[in-house]
Enzyme design. Sequence first.
Site, short mmCIF file in Angstrom:
data_model
loop_
_atom_site.label_atom_id
_atom_site.label_comp_id
_atom_site.label_asym_id
_atom_site.label_seq_id
_atom_site.Cartn_x
_atom_site.Cartn_y
_atom_site.Cartn_z
N MET A 63 -4.06 -6.65 -7.23
CA MET A 63 -3.46 -7.71 -8.04
C MET A 63 -4.46 -8.72 -8.63
O MET A 63 -4.05 -9.75 -9.13
CB MET A 63 -2.41 -8.46 -7.21
CG MET A 63 -1.29 -7.57 -6.73
SD MET A 63 -0.46 -6.69 -8.09
CE MET A 63 0.88 -5.92 -7.20
N HIS A 79 0.43 1.18 -13.29
CA HIS A 79 1.20 0.01 -13.73
C HIS A 79 2.68 0.37 -13.74
O HIS A 79 3.05 1.42 -14.29
CB HIS A 79 0.74 -0.44 -15.12
CG HIS A 79 1.47 -1.66 -15.58
ND1 HIS A 79 1.20 -2.91 -15.08
CD2 HIS A 79 2.51 -1.81 -16.44
CE1 HIS A 79 2.03 -3.79 -15.63
NE2 HIS A 79 2.83 -3.15 -16.45
N GLY A 116 0.77 -1.24 0.00
CA GLY A 116 0.00 0.00 0.00
C GLY A 116 0.80 1.29 0.00
O GLY A 116 0.32 2.31 0.49
C1 GAR Z 1 3.29 -1.01 -7.43
O1 GAR Z 1 4.56 -0.94 -8.03
C2 GAR Z 1 2.22 -1.01 -8.50
O2 GAR Z 1 2.52 -0.22 -9.61
C3 GAR Z 1 2.21 -2.47 -8.88
O3 GAR Z 1 2.40 -3.18 -7.68
C4 GAR Z 1 3.08 -2.35 -6.73
C5 GAR Z 1 2.20 -2.22 -5.50
O4 GAR Z 1 2.86 -1.55 -4.48
N1 GAR Z 1 0.98 -2.82 -9.53
C6 GAR Z 1 0.90 -3.76 -10.45
O5 GAR Z 1 1.83 -4.43 -10.81
C7 GAR Z 1 -0.50 -3.93 -11.04
N2 GAR Z 1 -0.42 -4.62 -12.29
P1 GAR Z 1 2.07 -0.88 -3.27
O6 GAR Z 1 1.12 -1.92 -2.69
O7 GAR Z 1 3.17 -0.55 -2.29
O8 GAR Z 1 1.37 0.32 -3.78
#
Ligand code: GAR
Length: 208
Positions: free
Chosen positions: A91, A110, A12
């Site tokens: 996800m 993304h 998050g």
């Molecule tokens: C982030 O880097 C986001 O861009 C990616 O997962 C991470 C989540 O981090 N999202 C994806 O890959 C979606 N396809 P967070 O939970 O610390 O925000």
Amino acid sequence: MKNICVLVSGGGTNLQALIDAQNRGEIKGGRIICVISSKADAYALERAENAGIKTRVLVRKDYPDIAAYSKAMTDVLIEEKADLVVYAGFMTILDEQVCKAFPYKMINVHPALIPSFCGKGFYGLHVHEAALEKGVKVSGATVHFVTEVCDGGPIILQGTVAVENGDTPETLQRRIMENVEWKLLPKAVSLFCEDRITVKDGKAYVDL
Ligand code: GAR
């Protein structure tokens, strides 16, 4: 004021960037009213609770298939009166019924320059592994509208970082988050809430 619902699955940090931006008064015209997690133990839920934001949990395994899960998520978003749905490290791929209920009202971040390293299977660290494997010299992140095509909706904002010799998926991920994701996601959310994004012929136009 637009009602913003944020969907999360993990740490998050993007949610935290949204909360911090909101606290600084940088989300104009909108307010985060609910955080919905696909995982009961996501640290993102703690971040929301610390900020006094309502949380809900919808675990994928509790539903027989993706259609039932998508229906449940659509119902919750309607119940919360969401004007904007933000995927912040969410996800699970939802099916087209959610997109139909919230057309061009859902935004995803993304961690790559779409159309590179995106689509099914490209999420989290896997994206950065693939970028390093290819040997790209720049990478970045994309904020885009969510449509029924995975990572295929109109692009709102993109930003880049240099890939450095010796980068690991973790160091590249961190550089992209710090320099691009945590800045562009709150910016795109504010632009949406101020009605400064329009979509025409499948492309997003931003009134910057
Ligand atoms: C982030 O880097 C986001 O861009 C990616 O997962 C991470 C989540 O981090 N999202 C994806 O890959 C979606 N396809 P967070 O939970 O610390 O925000």
